[in-house]
Motif scaffolding. Structure first.
Motif, PDB file in Angstrom:
ATOM      1  N   LYS A   1     -45.629  17.839   5.509  1.00 10.88           N
ATOM      2  CA  LYS A   1     -45.206  18.651   4.362  1.00 10.88           C
ATOM      3  C   LYS A   1     -43.761  18.369   4.006  1.00 10.88           C
ATOM      4  N   MET A   2     -42.898  18.283   5.013  1.00  9.97           N
ATOM      5  CA  MET A   2     -41.479  18.030   4.754  1.00  9.97           C
ATOM      6  C   MET A   2     -41.256  16.605   4.244  1.00  9.97           C
TER       7      MET A   2
ATOM      8  N   GLY B   1     -44.487  21.625  -6.933  1.00  9.96           N
ATOM      9  CA  GLY B   1     -43.165  21.442  -6.339  1.00  9.96           C
ATOM     10  C   GLY B   1     -42.159  20.918  -7.329  1.00  9.96           C
TER      11      GLY B   1
ATOM     12  N   THR C   1     -32.789  24.346   9.224  1.00  5.33           N
ATOM     13  CA  THR C   1     -33.872  23.397   9.458  1.00  5.33           C
ATOM     14  C   THR C   1     -33.800  22.803  10.859  1.00  5.33           C
TER      15      THR C   1
ATOM     16  N   ALA D   1     -34.979  18.564   3.807  1.00  8.28           N
ATOM     17  CA  ALA D   1     -36.169  17.779   4.130  1.00  8.28           C
ATOM     18  C   ALA D   1     -35.817  16.549   4.962  1.00  8.28           C
TER      19      ALA D   1
ATOM     20  N   ASN E   1     -46.868  20.618   8.996  1.00  8.77           N
ATOM     21  CA  ASN E   1     -45.498  20.962   8.610  1.00  8.77           C
ATOM     22  C   ASN E   1     -44.612  19.721   8.535  1.00  8.77           C
TER      23      ASN E   1
ATOM     24  N   GLY F   1     -43.014  28.145   4.094  1.00  7.37           N
ATOM     25  CA  GLY F   1     -42.663  27.837   2.714  1.00  7.37           C
ATOM     26  C   GLY F   1     -42.114  29.082   2.059  1.00  7.37           C
TER      27      GLY F   1
ATOM     28  N   THR G   1     -42.327  16.737   0.643  1.00  8.62           N
ATOM     29  CA  THR G   1     -41.312  17.483  -0.094  1.00  8.62           C
ATOM     30  C   THR G   1     -40.106  16.609  -0.378  1.00  8.62           C
TER      31      THR G   1
ATOM     32  N   ASN H   1     -38.655  27.369   5.083  1.00 10.64           N
ATOM     33  CA  ASN H   1     -39.302  26.204   4.463  1.00 10.64           C
ATOM     34  C   ASN H   1     -39.862  25.244   5.495  1.00 10.64           C
ATOM     35  N   THR H   2     -39.199  25.115   6.635  1.00 13.35           N
ATOM     36  CA  THR H   2     -39.658  24.188   7.661  1.00 13.35           C
ATOM     37  C   THR H   2     -40.912  24.690   8.355  1.00 13.35           C
TER      38      THR H   2
ATOM     39  N   LEU I   1     -49.306  22.827   2.601  1.00  5.16           N
ATOM     40  CA  LEU I   1     -50.039  23.124   3.828  1.00  5.16           C
ATOM     41  C   LEU I   1     -51.522  23.300   3.548  1.00  5.16           C
TER      42      LEU I   1
ATOM     43  N   GLY J   1     -44.298  24.782  -0.102  1.00  7.94           N
ATOM     44  CA  GLY J   1     -44.736  24.539   1.272  1.00  7.94           C
ATOM     45  C   GLY J   1     -46.124  25.083   1.536  1.00  7.94           C
TER      46      GLY J   1
END
Length: 252
Positions: free
Chosen positions: A182-183, A152, A219, A58, A179, A26, A186, A22-23, A164, A160
């Motif tokens: 994105k986190m 999501g 993560t 996250a 990224n 995705g 999220t 995920n980090t 992105l 993810g």
């Protein structure tokens, strides 16, 4: 819910892998959702319980990227707002929509992302040095970010990739900065979704926290890797994870 040693080990291991996936790309929930459902959880309960690990993962990623100076806050507010609105709507839909809708939406998203990366990889992987755009200068990014938030909030698995596409495709952030943002996105919309699921009584805390412990460790390691990896390496990792996501969506 009581969990056995086998289930605890399964959740820790899949959580660890999901934290990495995920980090950097995705689709980690393609691992964690089946692991939760193996314990006998209905799809909607597993979908809700999974969000606990996503939130803690996250938080770990956001602090990690920020510590390494890769998280930009200059346009964070306008980026987060549409994803949170979309996430709230998506979570509301997930709480009441038939669980049979999840798989077609997941599979369709994974196939679309795989096609985009194969045919036009520059959409999700701008060249290093590309100047990022502001949300105010790119009205189309509102739609992309809102759709990502809705997806999501509704499914989580594979969000993810959608984020992105919005961050790198419309706003032209490179993969490392995309990224990181994105986190952050999220985290924001998953907090909203998790609160709604908790209110609806769909979250099982013990398995959710065991899963979260694995995601936090994965993560932490993934952030360190992302900081030092080349853009080409991250792009290939993203492509491979997209293909894996397609396969997982078909098999789940």
């Amino acid at each position: 819910m009581d969990i056995t040693l086998f289930h605890a080990s399964l959740l820790l291991f899949t959580g660890f892998l999901a934290g990495i996936i995920n980090t950097l790309a995705g689709g980690g929930s393609n691992l964690t959702l089946p692991a939760l459902m193996v314990m006998g959880m209905p799809a909607e309960v597993a979908n809700a319980t999974n969000r606990l690990g996503v939130v803690l993962q996250a938080i770990t990623a956001v602090f990690g990227f920020r510590r390494h100076g890769k998280l930009e806050f200059s346009d964070a507010g306008p980026i987060i707002l549409p994803t949170v609105i979309g996430g709230l709507i998506g979570a509301g839909a997930a709480a009441y929509a038939p669980s049979e809708w999840i798989k077609p939406l997941l599979l369709g998203t994974m196939l679309l992302m795989a096609l985009i990366i194969l045919v036009k990889p520059s959409v999700v992987a701008p060249e290093p040095g590309t100047i990022a755009r502001k949300v105010a200068e790119t009205p189309s990014s509102w739609w992309g970010l809102g759709i990502a938030g809705f997806y999501g909030g509704f499914v989580q698995a594979g969000v993810g990739f959608v984020l992105l596409a919005a961050l790198a495709g419309t706003l032209r952030y490179d993969l490392i900065r995309a990224n990181a943002l994105k986190m952050l996105c999220t985290l924001m919309f998953t907090i909203v979704a998790l609160a709604l699921f908790i209110y609806e009584g769909l979250v099982l805390w013990l398995p959710g926290l065991v899963l979260a412990a694995g995601t936090i460790l994965g993560t932490h390691l993934a952030v360190k890797f992302a900081i030092h990896a080349s853009a080409k390496t991250l792009k290939w990792f993203l492509f491979l994870m997209t293909l894996s996501g397609c396969i997982a969506a078909m098999l789940n």
